[in-house]
Design a protein around this motif. Structure first.
Motif, PDB file in Angstrom:
ATOM      1  N   ASN A  92       0.826  -1.205   0.000  1.00 26.19           N
ATOM      2  CA  ASN A  92       0.000   0.000   0.000  1.00 26.19           C
ATOM      3  C   ASN A  92       0.865   1.261   0.000  1.00 26.19           C
ATOM      4  O   ASN A  92       0.533   2.253  -0.656  1.00 26.19           O
ATOM      5  CB  ASN A  92      -0.934  -0.023   1.218  1.00 26.19           C
ATOM      6  N   LYS A 100      -1.426   4.579  -3.659  1.00 26.37           N
ATOM      7  CA  LYS A 100      -1.916   5.878  -4.150  1.00 26.37           C
ATOM      8  C   LYS A 100      -2.441   5.813  -5.585  1.00 26.37           C
ATOM      9  O   LYS A 100      -3.246   6.639  -5.986  1.00 26.37           O
ATOM     10  CB  LYS A 100      -0.824   6.931  -4.037  1.00 26.37           C
ATOM     11  N   VAL A 106      -4.265   3.484  -6.749  1.00 31.12           N
ATOM     12  CA  VAL A 106      -5.545   2.789  -6.809  1.00 31.12           C
ATOM     13  C   VAL A 106      -6.581   3.411  -5.875  1.00 31.12           C
ATOM     14  O   VAL A 106      -7.650   3.834  -6.300  1.00 31.12           O
ATOM     15  CB  VAL A 106      -5.375   1.303  -6.406  1.00 31.12           C
ATOM     16  N   PHE A 107      -6.215   3.475  -4.588  1.00 32.82           N
ATOM     17  CA  PHE A 107      -7.244   3.734  -3.580  1.00 32.82           C
ATOM     18  C   PHE A 107      -7.614   5.199  -3.406  1.00 32.82           C
ATOM     19  O   PHE A 107      -8.695   5.500  -2.958  1.00 32.82           O
ATOM     20  CB  PHE A 107      -6.808   3.144  -2.240  1.00 32.82           C
ATOM     21  N   ARG A 108      -6.702   6.114  -3.742  1.00 34.93           N
ATOM     22  CA  ARG A 108      -7.032   7.508  -3.484  1.00 34.93           C
ATOM     23  C   ARG A 108      -8.224   7.937  -4.330  1.00 34.93           C
ATOM     24  O   ARG A 108      -9.188   8.517  -3.830  1.00 34.93           O
ATOM     25  CB  ARG A 108      -5.845   8.418  -3.750  1.00 34.93           C
ATOM     26  N   SER A 109      -8.170   7.619  -5.608  1.00 32.68           N
ATOM     27  CA  SER A 109      -9.267   8.035  -6.476  1.00 32.68           C
ATOM     28  C   SER A 109     -10.503   7.169  -6.233  1.00 32.68           C
ATOM     29  O   SER A 109     -11.632   7.593  -6.437  1.00 32.68           O
ATOM     30  CB  SER A 109      -8.840   7.962  -7.936  1.00 32.68           C
ATOM     31  N   LEU A 110     -10.259   5.939  -5.772  1.00 32.70           N
ATOM     32  CA  LEU A 110     -11.376   5.017  -5.556  1.00 32.70           C
ATOM     33  C   LEU A 110     -12.209   5.396  -4.335  1.00 32.70           C
ATOM     34  O   LEU A 110     -13.437   5.419  -4.385  1.00 32.70           O
ATOM     35  CB  LEU A 110     -10.792   3.609  -5.363  1.00 32.70           C
ATOM     36  N   PHE A 111     -11.538   5.724  -3.229  1.00 34.41           N
ATOM     37  CA  PHE A 111     -12.246   5.937  -1.963  1.00 34.41           C
ATOM     38  C   PHE A 111     -12.342   7.389  -1.536  1.00 34.41           C
ATOM     39  O   PHE A 111     -13.057   7.709  -0.591  1.00 34.41           O
ATOM     40  CB  PHE A 111     -11.567   5.155  -0.840  1.00 34.41           C
ATOM     41  N   TRP A 121      -8.867   7.364   2.274  1.00 31.84           N
ATOM     42  CA  TRP A 121      -7.475   7.095   1.879  1.00 31.84           C
ATOM     43  C   TRP A 121      -6.509   7.567   2.971  1.00 31.84           C
ATOM     44  O   TRP A 121      -5.557   6.877   3.322  1.00 31.84           O
ATOM     45  CB  TRP A 121      -7.182   7.761   0.538  1.00 31.84           C
TER      46      TRP A 121
END
Ligand code: HEM
Ligand code: SF4
Ligand code: SF4
Lengths: 366, 204
Positions: free
Chosen positions: A167, A172, A174-179, A184
């Protein structure tokens, strides 16, 4: 001048000679003063910019910029910052950034995803390694409760460290824009805290695990043969293996080398308060990331073989016992040593219910 | 849009540390942290040179490229700011930064770093209110139409802050008056491409 005249009255009463001398002296001083004033004025009038420049402190030259670029400090280097150990330009920062972002990051991902793909492909094409003979139903003791607990604790910590570490490196993207930022922010700070605090615990338990398993993992001649036959993938028969086969020993020694390097570099990163330099931290980070990503990729293989990949392996680490057939096929040399200690399933059930720490009564010869 | 830049004229800097003090004051910077520092090379020798450094608000900022939380952003004015709510204090920005700009308050257990702090070009940072912004990042002089206090207070005007074009114009003029053949940028790999040094060279 004032000082001189002030002395005069004190001397005057002594003699007329003294007085005249005083006046002469006074005039002489005045003359010298005027003269010197004249000289200065001449000097100012004759100011020559070229001459001045040649005697003034020189401008900044290429030599100073070279010094800055090389990171050279020397005894006459000053930094106004509190406790600063930095030079002016951190030239190694670029090397570190390129190594991490352009090499470690993409190739780490390729290694891990590649490994996962190879394993999946292998499973689809070759499938699970079934036992050749039917199970006898008689069980052999393999792992004590202590060793099983240790294994699963280290395994859980390893997986947690791997996921949180991944992670830190890839999250960054994947998850920043996702959540979104709020989640994040929580996720990445939890990753860092878990990683930084569980790391040292993992390190200590890994060392305990390595010491407990050392005896069974001394390389032997048969391990070489095991590797030449690719662990039985080629040919009909399983190659000889003792308590640990060649592959298990290779995993052991990978953990004992690369694993310890990852732990050591992790400690360096974990405690930045020992005045280690920025350069030390950069190298520790690269070594840590390369080692950890490599281990993560290989661990996927270990996990596959230990679970879905081989019939009868997982129960060794969950129940502590294995079937006779499994022992005969995978660890024939070990089987020869312990076959007279096999117990029936009823005996095992009785042992487990009668005495929850039944492991103690069974002993593993070595 | 402006592209904000700092520039320190090393031939003017007299190592008075006025900029360091001005910054501390303008931004109420935390104890132990000094967003701007003055470095002196060859102190006491004929080749002595001083230069004031802080975050240089890089075009293609290395800190941004390595941050695991992706908490940096560039304002329309080309100022590099970061979000302290996202920062986890991993220190990667410090490893990457060419100028040693990021710093960390040392107040947590086991040497764990606090949230990163660095020069904001006196442009504050992301926050809900003005008070919160001041408390976390210091003053936002840019919002008030003012330039960073360090450069404004520099007694010799060695430290310049402003739009890259204006700063370059001022420096070019100085170099021309000084009569250096190449604006003291000799052997700087940038000299051939940097029009600032190019003009100076032509004059020389
Ligand atoms: C084998 C298990 C481990 C794995 C798979 C692993 C993986 C990783 C990865 C992928 C990173 C990110 C590197 C980057 O973003 O460039 C990282 C960072 C780090 N690791 Fe590990 N690691 C492991 C064990 C450890 C151990 C045992 C320690 C400490 C003793 C440790 C301490 C750290 C620290 C301090 C960082 C820097 C990140 C930060 O400070 O926020 N790790 N690790
Ligand atoms: S912190 Fe360093 S790398 Fe980031 S913009 Fe400022 S000077 Fe550049
Ligand atoms: S210390 Fe904070 S700002 Fe710097 S790289 Fe880490 S998370 Fe990003």
């Amino acid at each position: 001048m004032n000082l001189l005249t002030a002395q005069l009255p004190g001397r005057a009463p002594r003699s007329g000679k003294g007085l005249t001398l005083g006046i002469w002296r006074c005039m002489l001083v005045a003359f010298v003063l005027v003269l010197s004033l004249g000289f200065t004025q001449v000097a100012v009038a004759q100011a020559d910019p070229d001459r001045e420049m040649s005697s003034a402190a020189p401008g900044i030259t290429a030599e100073q910029w070279r010094q800055v670029r090389s990171g050279e400090t020397g005894p006459n280097f000053r930094d106004s910052r509190h406790e600063s150990t930095y030079n002016l330009i951190n030239a190694s920062g670029e090397t570190w950034r390129i190594l991490r972002n352009r090499w470690v990051s993409p190739f780490g991902l390729i290694a891990i995803i590649g490994m996962a793909a190879v394993i999946t492909l292998f499973y689809v094409i070759v499938g699970r390694k079934q036992l050749d003979e039917p199970r006898t139903g008689r069980k052999l003791f393999r792992w004590s409760l202590f060793m099983r607990s240790l294994h699963w604790t280290v395994a859980t910590l390893f997986i947690t460290l791997a996921l949180t570490g991944l992670n830190l490196l890839y999250g960054k993207f994947v998850f920043r824009s996702l959540f979104g930022d709020a989640f994040w922010g929580w996720m990445i700070s939890a990753s860092k805290v878990l990683h930084n605090y569980l790391g040292p615990i993992f390190g200590i338990l890994l060392i305990v695990l390595l010491i407990s398993l050392l005896k069974d993992n001394i390389p032997k001649k048969q391990d070489w043969v095991w590797f030449k036959k690719a662990g039985g993938l080629t040919g009909k028969h399983h190659p000889d293996a003792g308590f640990a086969n060649g592959g298990e020993k290779a995993w052991y020694w990978l953990l004992a080398t690369v694993g310890l390097v990852v732990v050591a570099s992790g400690f360096v990163l974990d405690f930045p308060n020992f005045n280690q330099s920025r350069d030390t931290m950069q190298w520790a980070n690269i070594i840590h990331a390369v080692g950890a990503l490599g281990l993560t990729a290989v661990a996927l293989g270990h996990i596959y073989i230990g679970t879905v990949g081989t019939e009868g392996s997982l129960e060794a680490m969950t129940t502590g016992y294995v079937d006779e057939t499994w022992a005969k096929e995978h660890h024939n040399l070990w089987y020869e040593e312990v076959k007279d200690q096999a117990i029936t399933e009823e005996e095992l059930a009785a042992r487990k219910s009668g005495d929850s720490s039944g492991d103690i009564s069974a002993s593993r010869p070595s | 849009m402006a592209q904000m830049k700092f520039m320190c004229d090393a031939e003017r800097c007299i190592e008075c540390n006025g900029c360091v003090t001005a910054c501390k004051n303008a931004n109420d910077v935390e104890w132990g942290i000094q967003r701007r520092r003055v470095v002196t090379l060859n102190d006491g020798e004929a080749s002595e040179m001083s230069i004031s450094v802080a975050c240089m608000h890089c075009d293609d900022a290395p800190c941004m490229a390595v941050c695991p939380t992706d908490c940096f952003y560039k304002t329309d004015d080309g100022i590099v700011l970061h979000d302290k709510d996202l920062c986890i204090g991993c220190g990667y920005c410090l490893y990457a930064c060419p100028f040693g700009a990021p710093q960390f308050p040392k107040q947590n257990a086991f040497g764990e770093r606090g949230k990163m702090d660095k020069c904001t070009f006196c442009a504050g940072g992301p926050a809900e209110s003005k008070e919160e912004e001041y408390q976390k990042y210091g003053s936002n002089r840019i919002a008030e139409g003012k330039l960073p206090l360090c450069a404004e207070m520099c007694s010799t005007k060695a430290l310049l802050a402003g739009d890259a074009q204006d700063v370059a114009d001022i420096f070019r003029q100085r170099v021309v008056h000084r009569g250096h053949p190449d604006g003291a940028w000799s052997n700087n790999p940038q000299a051939s491409t940097d029009n600032l040094a190019y003009d100076a060279a032509r004059k020389g």
